[in-house]
Design an enzyme around this catalytic site. Sequence first.
Site, PDB file in Angstrom:
ATOM      1  N   TYR A  10      -3.068   4.524   6.662  1.00  0.00           N
ATOM      2  CA  TYR A  10      -3.418   3.669   7.799  1.00  0.00           C
ATOM      3  C   TYR A  10      -4.604   4.251   8.563  1.00  0.00           C
ATOM      4  O   TYR A  10      -5.510   3.522   8.976  1.00  0.00           O
ATOM      5  CB  TYR A  10      -2.236   3.536   8.754  1.00  0.00           C
ATOM      6  N   LYS A  42       0.847  -1.188   0.000  1.00  0.00           N
ATOM      7  CA  LYS A  42       0.000   0.000   0.000  1.00  0.00           C
ATOM      8  C   LYS A  42       0.892   1.251   0.000  1.00  0.00           C
ATOM      9  O   LYS A  42       2.065   1.173   0.406  1.00  0.00           O
ATOM     10  CB  LYS A  42      -0.947  -0.030   1.219  1.00  0.00           C
TER      11      LYS A  42
END
Length: 375
Positions: free
Chosen positions: A229, A144
């Site tokens: 996140y 990611k």
Amino acid sequence: MKNTRRNFLQKISIASALVPFSNLKTVANIENNVQETLGEKYEGKKLRVVLCGLGSYATNQLLPGLKQSQMCELVGIVTGTPAKKEAWMAKHNLLEKNCYNYENFDSIKDNPDVDAVYIVLPNSMHAPFTIRAAKAGKHVMCEKPMSMNVKEAKEMIAVCKANNVSLSIGYRLHYEPFTNEVMRLAKDKDFGKVKFVDGKFAWKNRDLKAWRMNYPLSGGGAFMDVGIYCINASRYATGEEPISVTAQAFKTEPEIYRDIEETYQWQLTFPSGAIAHGMSSYAFNAHKLAVHYENGNLEMQPAYDYGPIKGNTSKGPMDFPHTHHQTLMLDGIADSILNNKPFKISGEEGLKDQIIMEAIVKAVKTGKSVKIKYS
């Protein structure tokens, strides 16, 4: 069916979310002695993985995860450094035919001994190498953020589907016990509805030579790196998808963060009325997730690091077992691929975060509330 270590750890994670908090140390003790309890290891088919990119994360986290994994095995690498290739081949007993560079990577399509490629490259290279791996007929695991923008993310998903391979994004926390408890509380509503979520992830990064500080390679700074996140956490903490956002950007050290953002903060609204505040920065350290419910609270700090994660709720300490996140993630992905199970961290999961991130950037630029559209 044989009882495997993987199945046992899944049961441990589920049990740890259901037993009283005072009994969670027992769960940790069982997990720590799992091999003695089972007396056997997983002996089924393994997913044969090639690591594409051999930076610090691949070396220090994914490599140990592959070594400890019960359902994956490292069979090859992709690197642009010949010396690294020779060193990894010697140290990890890798065959020459399974080791590639960035130029001959496409020939991996002719290698039946490789099932999947894990892309661990700078952000700008995620989409190109995901597409190349998919066209070669290999399953893809990608770090990611999955891409530089929404357009790339959609193309990655489409190419993987067209070539009948899976795409998973490296959201390791989705397999981690503390995080799974946050998800459970959103679903079961032990403390009632979620009212407010506060997520902060920041770390001091002043290395001007790092690819993360290079906009063409990273696509941004702390927001692209660790802000994602907090965005993802707000979604699993509420169990909802945000519908609008306001956001602001700050630079306290513009001489260092010349071409990238330093500090972002944003406010997401959800269909239920819940609000999530997020912040990311390269100017200070923070690793916090707080969830405020109608009838209680949860706080984890650190909440996103490799561990040990620590947390408390209104009922007491979150005393879950410390696990190696990448090991559980790799086993989870392999289980989905090998046994045709749903994917927890699919390309579609990554796409949603990309859409939200673009909305946040737009909100920063316009100074207005931005509606989030997923179609």
